[in-house]
Design an enzyme around this catalytic site. Structure first.
Site, PDB file in Angstrom:
ATOM      1  N   GLU A 259      45.090  47.281  48.052  1.00 24.31           N
ATOM      2  CA  GLU A 259      44.410  47.600  46.803  1.00 24.31           C
ATOM      3  C   GLU A 259      42.887  47.469  46.888  1.00 24.31           C
ATOM      4  O   GLU A 259      42.248  46.758  46.104  1.00 24.31           O
ATOM      5  CB  GLU A 259      44.958  46.738  45.675  1.00 24.31           C
ATOM      6  CG  GLU A 259      46.451  46.940  45.456  1.00 24.31           C
ATOM      7  CD  GLU A 259      47.008  46.240  44.231  1.00 24.31           C
ATOM      8  OE1 GLU A 259      48.023  46.707  43.691  1.00 24.31           O
ATOM      9  OE2 GLU A 259      46.404  45.220  43.804  1.00 24.31           O
ATOM     10  N   GLU A 368      54.208  50.428  45.149  1.00 24.02           N
ATOM     11  CA  GLU A 368      54.440  49.189  44.392  1.00 24.02           C
ATOM     12  C   GLU A 368      54.709  49.564  42.944  1.00 24.02           C
ATOM     13  O   GLU A 368      53.988  50.373  42.370  1.00 24.02           O
ATOM     14  CB  GLU A 368      53.216  48.262  44.412  1.00 24.02           C
ATOM     15  CG  GLU A 368      52.957  47.505  45.678  1.00 24.02           C
ATOM     16  CD  GLU A 368      51.839  46.468  45.472  1.00 24.02           C
ATOM     17  OE1 GLU A 368      51.641  46.009  44.319  1.00 24.02           O
ATOM     18  OE2 GLU A 368      51.153  46.143  46.444  1.00 24.02           O
TER      19      GLU A 368
END
Length: 435
Positions: A259, A368
């Site tokens: 991320e 995710e």
């Protein structure tokens, strides 16, 4: 009792000595410590910012200034090589149009995340996870390939890289409480036919991340992406890990980070870093795929002007996906954490990423996703949307089971093996995937 490498690391961060200890930094721009390695070790240059003491006779540059090829770190088998490829037809996973081909089969693949797995010291716990994954039909597993610290932790605690703030130096831990734990995960994945996605740095403070570099070397989170010294040390770590497993068919893909963000920065910052970093990985490992590891933010297709569609955190999904050495797109989905009140919003988020991936001709991985405490409601609709929206695979966040030390981490997204939620959120989903 600590491993030899851990003892060596402690000697590195102690009082200054005339020689650099085993696996310690011994050279590089702005380095002021000893360039002399202990007896039986040599100073090996990984890049202009980082040289490290590795086993062998003293290394000197030749007449033309060349340096020897990189040396593989010691693995859990003690051979100095990555785990050997399986002898059952396993091959390197690859992008095949907008889908993935794994071991000769082009299809949609289910998977999950278990970031914590390489930090387990009990091999039986690791084996049990892979037994369950193989039995259930989950094919792809994402685990952390980073664990940065600014001080050596207590005995028995796993860490992969030490950034010493006082000395301004970095040391990669290849001991039994270091990368040998990742060795075991890779070896177990090979035995069970599971493919691993491994991110190489964290955006967040968990397990050190970018801030562990910044704490030791100065600058800011945003500057990390362009700072020559920190990028040199990042590349040195990437090279140590990637070359360790570049011959293993268990690796599905390397991810530049988990991320990556730079709040308020121009999208050129992360795009430039991703372009250079992905090319660097491909230069040392042409066998495996590379992805960003981002959340999929900065999306113009289907935008409703909500926060995730914007570029405030420095990402432009289509722009980054178009980088030549990025093999597929990934995106995440957490409505609650992003301030989205309607969970059905996620279906459009999935569909719109699929459109971008299709336009660029690369696979899309729904990497995710989860809803806290509700694994059998709207989350199931997200899975159904993923199956019909051109996705190549999905990985729910996150896998859980009982370990020898108790339950694996529970962040309320966790779906524990063998529970009723496991049946509806995992097994029922797998049963709907075309064989």
């Amino acid at each position: 009792m600590r491993s030899f490498s851990s003892i060596a690391l402690l000697s590195v961060i102690g009082a200054a000595s005339a020689q650099a200890g085993p696996w310690a930094q011994c050279g590089g721009k702005s380095f002021t410590g000893s360039a002399e390695c202990a007896s039986g070790w040599k100073c090996h240059e990984l890049n202009e910012w980082f040289s490290q003491c590795v086993p062998g006779k003293r290394e000197t540059k030749g007449a033309e200034g060349t340096t020897p090829a990189p040396v593989n770190s010691t693995s859990s088998t003690g051979t100095g090589k990555a785990p050997a490829p399986r002898a059952n037809g396993a091959s390197f996973a690859k992008a095949d149009g907008v889908q993935f081909t794994i071991d000769g089969r082009k299809k949609y693949y289910p998977g999950t995340n278990a970031y914590w797995l390489p930090f387990q010291m009990n091999n039986a716990d690791v084996d049990a996870v892979f037994d369950h994954l193989e039995q259930s039909g989950l094919k792809i597993l994402r685990v952390w390939g980073f664990n940065d610290v600014n001080a050596v932790p207590a005995a028995g605690t796993v860490y992969f890289q030490l950034h010493d703030k006082e000395k301004g130096t970095s040391t990669i831990n290849v001991g039994k409480d270091g990368l040998q734990r990742l060795d075991y995960v890779v070896s177990a994945a090979e035995k069970h036919g599971i493919k691993l996605i491994i991110p190489l740095v964290n955006n967040w403070k968990d397990y050190g991340g970018i801030d562990a570099y910044v704490n030791a070397y100065g600058g800011s989170h945003t500057e990390w992406y362009t700072n020559p010294k920190m990028q040199g040390l990042y590349q040195a770590y990437v090279k140590a890990v990637v070359t360790r497993y570049r011959d293993s068919p268990a690796i599905f893909a390397w991810e530049l980070g988990n991320e990556p963000r730079c709040t308020g920065c121009n999208t050129d910052v992360i795009h430039g870093w991703a372009t250079k970093s992905s090319a660097f990985i491909k230069s040392i490992d042409p066998n495996h795929m590379v992805a960003m590891g981002d959340e999929g933010m900065g999306l113009t297709v289907g935008s409703d002007n909500s926060y995730p569609y914007g570029t405030s955190d420095g990402n432009d999904f289509a722009k980054n996906l178009a980088i030549p050495d990025i093999d597929f797109g990934v995106f995440h989905l957490y409505t609650e954490d992003w301030g989205i009140k309607d969970n059905s919003w996620g279906n459009g988020w999935i569909e719109n990423h699929g459109k971008v991936c299709k336009e660029l001709g690369k696979p899309c991985l729904f990497e995710e996703y989860g809803i806290k405490g509700d694994h059998c409601g709207e989350q199931l609709k997200w899975q159904e949307t993923s199956l019909v929206s051109g996705m190549a695979a999905d990985l729910f966040w996150q896998y859980g089971q009982k370990l020898s030390t108790g339950n694996s981490p529970d962040d309320r997204f966790t779906v524990y093996h063998g529970t009723p939620d496991w049946k509806c959120a995992v097994m029922d989903h797998i049963s709907r995937i075309p064989k």
